[in-house]
Design a protein around this motif. Structure first.
Motif, PDB file in Angstrom:
ATOM      1  N   UNK A   1       0.833  -1.206   0.000  1.00 31.78           N
ATOM      2  CA  UNK A   1       0.000   0.000   0.000  1.00 31.78           C
ATOM      3  C   UNK A   1       0.866   1.253   0.000  1.00 31.78           C
ATOM      4  N   UNK A   2       1.932   1.236   0.755  1.00 33.54           N
ATOM      5  CA  UNK A   2       2.837   2.394   0.835  1.00 33.54           C
ATOM      6  C   UNK A   2       3.391   2.757  -0.535  1.00 33.54           C
ATOM      7  N   UNK A   3       3.663   1.752  -1.363  1.00 35.97           N
ATOM      8  CA  UNK A   3       4.257   1.967  -2.682  1.00 35.97           C
ATOM      9  C   UNK A   3       3.230   1.959  -3.818  1.00 35.97           C
ATOM     10  N   UNK A   4       1.936   2.040  -3.450  1.00 31.44           N
ATOM     11  CA  UNK A   4       0.841   2.143  -4.427  1.00 31.44           C
ATOM     12  C   UNK A   4       0.708   0.929  -5.334  1.00 31.44           C
ATOM     13  N   UNK A   5       1.251  -0.206  -4.919  1.00 30.28           N
ATOM     14  CA  UNK A   5       1.043  -1.438  -5.684  1.00 30.28           C
ATOM     15  C   UNK A   5      -0.389  -1.914  -5.445  1.00 30.28           C
ATOM     16  N   UNK A   6      -0.856  -1.721  -4.201  1.00 35.56           N
ATOM     17  CA  UNK A   6      -2.270  -1.862  -3.868  1.00 35.56           C
ATOM     18  C   UNK A   6      -2.754  -0.514  -3.363  1.00 35.56           C
ATOM     19  N   UNK A   7      -4.055  -0.267  -3.475  1.00 37.24           N
ATOM     20  CA  UNK A   7      -4.584   1.070  -3.174  1.00 37.24           C
ATOM     21  C   UNK A   7      -4.581   1.417  -1.689  1.00 37.24           C
ATOM     22  N   UNK A   8      -4.728   0.417  -0.838  1.00 36.80           N
ATOM     23  CA  UNK A   8      -4.873   0.675   0.598  1.00 36.80           C
ATOM     24  C   UNK A   8      -4.497  -0.580   1.368  1.00 36.80           C
ATOM     25  N   UNK A   9      -4.442  -0.454   2.696  1.00 40.39           N
ATOM     26  CA  UNK A   9      -4.247  -1.612   3.555  1.00 40.39           C
ATOM     27  C   UNK A   9      -5.149  -1.461   4.781  1.00 40.39           C
ATOM     28  N   UNK A  10      -5.610  -2.575   5.304  1.00 43.99           N
ATOM     29  CA  UNK A  10      -6.568  -2.553   6.408  1.00 43.99           C
ATOM     30  C   UNK A  10      -6.389  -3.816   7.249  1.00 43.99           C
ATOM     31  N   UNK A  13      -8.518   2.151   8.105  1.00 49.38           N
ATOM     32  CA  UNK A  13      -8.051   1.933   6.739  1.00 49.38           C
ATOM     33  C   UNK A  13      -6.913   2.912   6.461  1.00 49.38           C
ATOM     34  N   UNK A  14      -5.843   2.438   5.825  1.00 53.86           N
ATOM     35  CA  UNK A  14      -4.704   3.282   5.498  1.00 53.86           C
ATOM     36  C   UNK A  14      -4.552   3.409   3.988  1.00 53.86           C
ATOM     37  N   UNK A  15      -4.365   4.643   3.514  1.00 49.54           N
ATOM     38  CA  UNK A  15      -4.073   4.906   2.107  1.00 49.54           C
ATOM     39  C   UNK A  15      -2.802   5.749   2.039  1.00 49.54           C
ATOM     40  N   UNK A  16      -1.884   5.364   1.181  1.00 49.70           N
ATOM     41  CA  UNK A  16      -0.589   6.036   1.085  1.00 49.70           C
ATOM     42  C   UNK A  16      -0.736   7.511   0.725  1.00 49.70           C
ATOM     43  N   UNK A  17       0.088   8.336   1.324  1.00 47.54           N
ATOM     44  CA  UNK A  17       0.099   9.757   0.991  1.00 47.54           C
ATOM     45  C   UNK A  17       0.596   9.997  -0.433  1.00 47.54           C
ATOM     46  N   UNK A  18       1.220   8.969  -1.012  1.00 42.64           N
ATOM     47  CA  UNK A  18       1.690   9.085  -2.401  1.00 42.64           C
ATOM     48  C   UNK A  18       0.630   8.657  -3.411  1.00 42.64           C
ATOM     49  N   UNK A  19      -0.464   8.100  -2.932  1.00 41.58           N
ATOM     50  CA  UNK A  19      -1.512   7.628  -3.842  1.00 41.58           C
ATOM     51  C   UNK A  19      -2.253   8.822  -4.429  1.00 41.58           C
ATOM     52  N   UNK A  20      -2.444   8.848  -5.748  1.00 41.24           N
ATOM     53  CA  UNK A  20      -3.101  10.001  -6.382  1.00 41.24           C
ATOM     54  C   UNK A  20      -4.551  10.226  -5.954  1.00 41.24           C
ATOM     55  N   UNK A  21      -5.188   9.181  -5.408  1.00 46.04           N
ATOM     56  CA  UNK A  21      -6.594   9.319  -4.990  1.00 46.04           C
ATOM     57  C   UNK A  21      -6.744   9.084  -3.483  1.00 46.04           C
ATOM     58  N   UNK A  22      -5.710   9.410  -2.726  1.00 43.24           N
ATOM     59  CA  UNK A  22      -5.731   9.076  -1.298  1.00 43.24           C
ATOM     60  C   UNK A  22      -6.886   9.734  -0.547  1.00 43.24           C
ATOM     61  N   UNK A  23      -7.044  11.030  -0.677  1.00 47.67           N
ATOM     62  CA  UNK A  23      -8.100  11.709   0.063  1.00 47.67           C
ATOM     63  C   UNK A  23      -9.481  11.322  -0.447  1.00 47.67           C
TER      64      UNK A  23
END
Length: 250
Positions: A77-86, A213-223
């Motif tokens: 998730x941190x590297x945007x390979x998956x969108x999030x982790x939970x 639920x965690x979404x990476x700050x580097x993900x383009x659709x995080x917010x």
């Protein structure tokens, strides 16, 4: 003739456009085995993933889960390979790389120990000199961390909860903090009834916190994903469809 051909073609293109507008979006979430809350063996992967699925369903987003070792799910998730982790507790370490959702659910951690070991505690001063098992990458609360930093605790880390329970059985550690429901489920799944009966827990709660639920700050659709999940979770609660996901007796 050309007009007759163009009309069906235009209608077909328009229908494709309408389909695209209403097509269901998908979020891919990396998670791990954490019975009795999440498991590939459970229906709907268990109660916690079911909450996540239904919350996203309220806002027309489909969830795809992938099960990995917990450390790897965090990295994926941190590297945007998956969108999030939970789902994870909130810590300063993970807060540097991820945005957190609202609380998916609340859990309590308590100390497990052998029934033959006379253990009681009311403050961290009472834990001084005891060998305390801890699992790598797990959070046990700010107070626990502060006591450890102050030199009040003797911590022995292991790569898994199961390994810590094994160490508890053979006397290599004295106490082990773990989520109550999860600990007893792990005992039932991994050890004989004869061994399980040797373990008990202290009723004092070490740590109560919520998992998110965690979404990476580097993900383009995080917010976007955080906001949508929070919206769906709120809708689920307002409709009275949240509480039924909780494990009886938790």
């Amino acid at each position: 003739m050309m007009k007759k051909l163009l009309l069906p073609l235009c209608l077909f293109i328009a229908s494709l456009g309408a389909f695209t507008c209403f097509a269901q979006e998908t979020i891919r979430i990396a998670t791990g085995e954490f019975p009795p809350y999440y498991s590939q063996k459970y229906k709907n992967y268990g109660p916690t993933p079911a909450i996540v699925v239904q919350a996203f369903a309220q806002v027309n987003i489909k969830v795809e889960f992938g099960f990995f070792p917990w450390n790897r799910s965090l990295e994926l998730a941190k590297n945007n390979i998956w969108d999030a982790t939970c789902c994870w507790f909130e810590t300063p370490e993970w807060g540097a790389d991820f945005y957190y959702s609202d609380a998916v659910r609340v859990r309590e951690k308590i100390f497990f120990h052998l029934k033959s070991y006379p253990f009681d505690w009311q403050s961290f001063d009472d834990l001084k000199g005891l060998r305390i098992g801890a699992t790598v990458k797990y959070s046990y609360g700010e107070a626990f961390d502060a006591a450890n930093k102050a030199g009040k605790l003797l911590i022995e880390q292991a790569p898994s909860n199961e390994m810590n329970l094994k160490k508890l059985f053979v006397g290599r550690i004295d106490i082990f903090p773990i989520d109550r429901q999860m600990g007893y489920q792990l005992l039932a799944d991994s050890f004989s009834p004869e061994k399980t009966q040797l373990i008990t827990h202290h009723p004092k709660i070490l740590f109560t916190d919520s998992v998110k639920l965690l979404v990476s700050k580097k993900h383009p659709k995080n917010q976007y994903f955080i906001d949508k999940f929070n919206q769906g979770l709120k809708m689920l609660k307002e409709k009275g469809e949240y509480e039924p996901f909780f494990i009886k007796g938790q």
